[in-house]
Design a protein around this motif. Structure first.
Motif, PDB file in Angstrom:
ATOM      1  N   ASP A 254      -2.789   4.083  -3.083  1.00 11.84           N
ATOM      2  CA  ASP A 254      -2.647   3.189  -4.237  1.00 11.84           C
ATOM      3  C   ASP A 254      -1.985   1.905  -3.765  1.00 11.84           C
ATOM      4  OD1 ASP A 254      -2.575   2.210  -6.859  1.00 11.84           O
ATOM      5  OD2 ASP A 254      -1.837   4.096  -7.685  1.00 11.84           O
TER       6      ASP A 254
ATOM      7  N   THR B 261       0.851  -1.187   0.000  1.00 16.51           N
ATOM      8  CA  THR B 261       0.000   0.000   0.000  1.00 16.51           C
ATOM      9  C   THR B 261       0.884   1.234   0.000  1.00 16.51           C
ATOM     10  OG1 THR B 261      -1.724  -1.179   1.201  1.00 16.51           O
ATOM     11  CG2 THR B 261      -1.813   1.224   1.258  1.00 16.51           C
TER      12      THR B 261
ATOM     13  N   THR C 201      -7.162   8.562  -0.005  1.00 15.10           N
ATOM     14  CA  THR C 201      -8.213   7.818  -0.697  1.00 15.10           C
ATOM     15  C   THR C 201      -7.739   7.452  -2.098  1.00 15.10           C
ATOM     16  OG1 THR C 201      -9.252   9.783  -1.643  1.00 15.10           O
ATOM     17  CG2 THR C 201     -10.025   9.089   0.537  1.00 15.10           C
ATOM     18  N   ARG C 202      -8.379   6.454  -2.689  1.00 15.10           N
ATOM     19  CA  ARG C 202      -8.038   6.034  -4.052  1.00 15.10           C
ATOM     20  C   ARG C 202      -8.237   7.162  -5.059  1.00 15.10           C
ATOM     21  NH1 ARG C 202      -6.151   1.742  -5.129  1.00 15.10           N
ATOM     22  NH2 ARG C 202      -6.371  -0.229  -4.099  1.00 15.10           N
TER      23      ARG C 202
END
Length: 118
Positions: A61, A5, A40-41
């Protein structure tokens, strides 16, 4: 295979904002307050125009290899540029900082949990 991550911060400065754009950003400021910042994505934008014209996008990501952080950083930069361009906001001094959480030092609670598990 392990999934890594990545946390990526893309920082910059608003440039050449019109009075209407500044008013628009100030009206939306509560949604973009740094106290509500999150990785956040899709990327979370935070800024405080009353203090300065700087902004930060925070992206989350993932990748499989250590080298994937470079591609994740490029995607984050492109997403930030696309958002700014789409909204018509000028910007300058764009720079990025990325962190692979699999290599981040453990916090106090995480160390304690790891020690009790062993």
């Amino acid at each position: 295979m392990t999934i890594r991550t990545f946390r990526i911060m893309v920082r910059g400065v608003f440039d050449g904002l019109t009075d209407a754009q500044r008013a628009e950003l100030l009206a939306a400021a509560p949604q973009h307050d740094v106290l509500h910042a999150a990785f956040t994505r899709e990327g979370h934008l935070s800024y405080d125009l009353t203090a300065r014209a700087a902004f930060t996008f925070r992206f989350l990501d993932q990748g499989e290899d250590e080298e994937d952080i470079l591609e994740a950083t490029e995607r984050a930069e492109q997403a930030a540029q696309a958002w700014l361009t789409e909204h018509g906001y000028g910007y300058k001094n764009l720079r990025s900082q990325a962190e692979d959480l699999s290599q981040a030092p453990l916090g106090k609670r995480q160390r304690r949990a790891a020690n009790t598990a062993n």
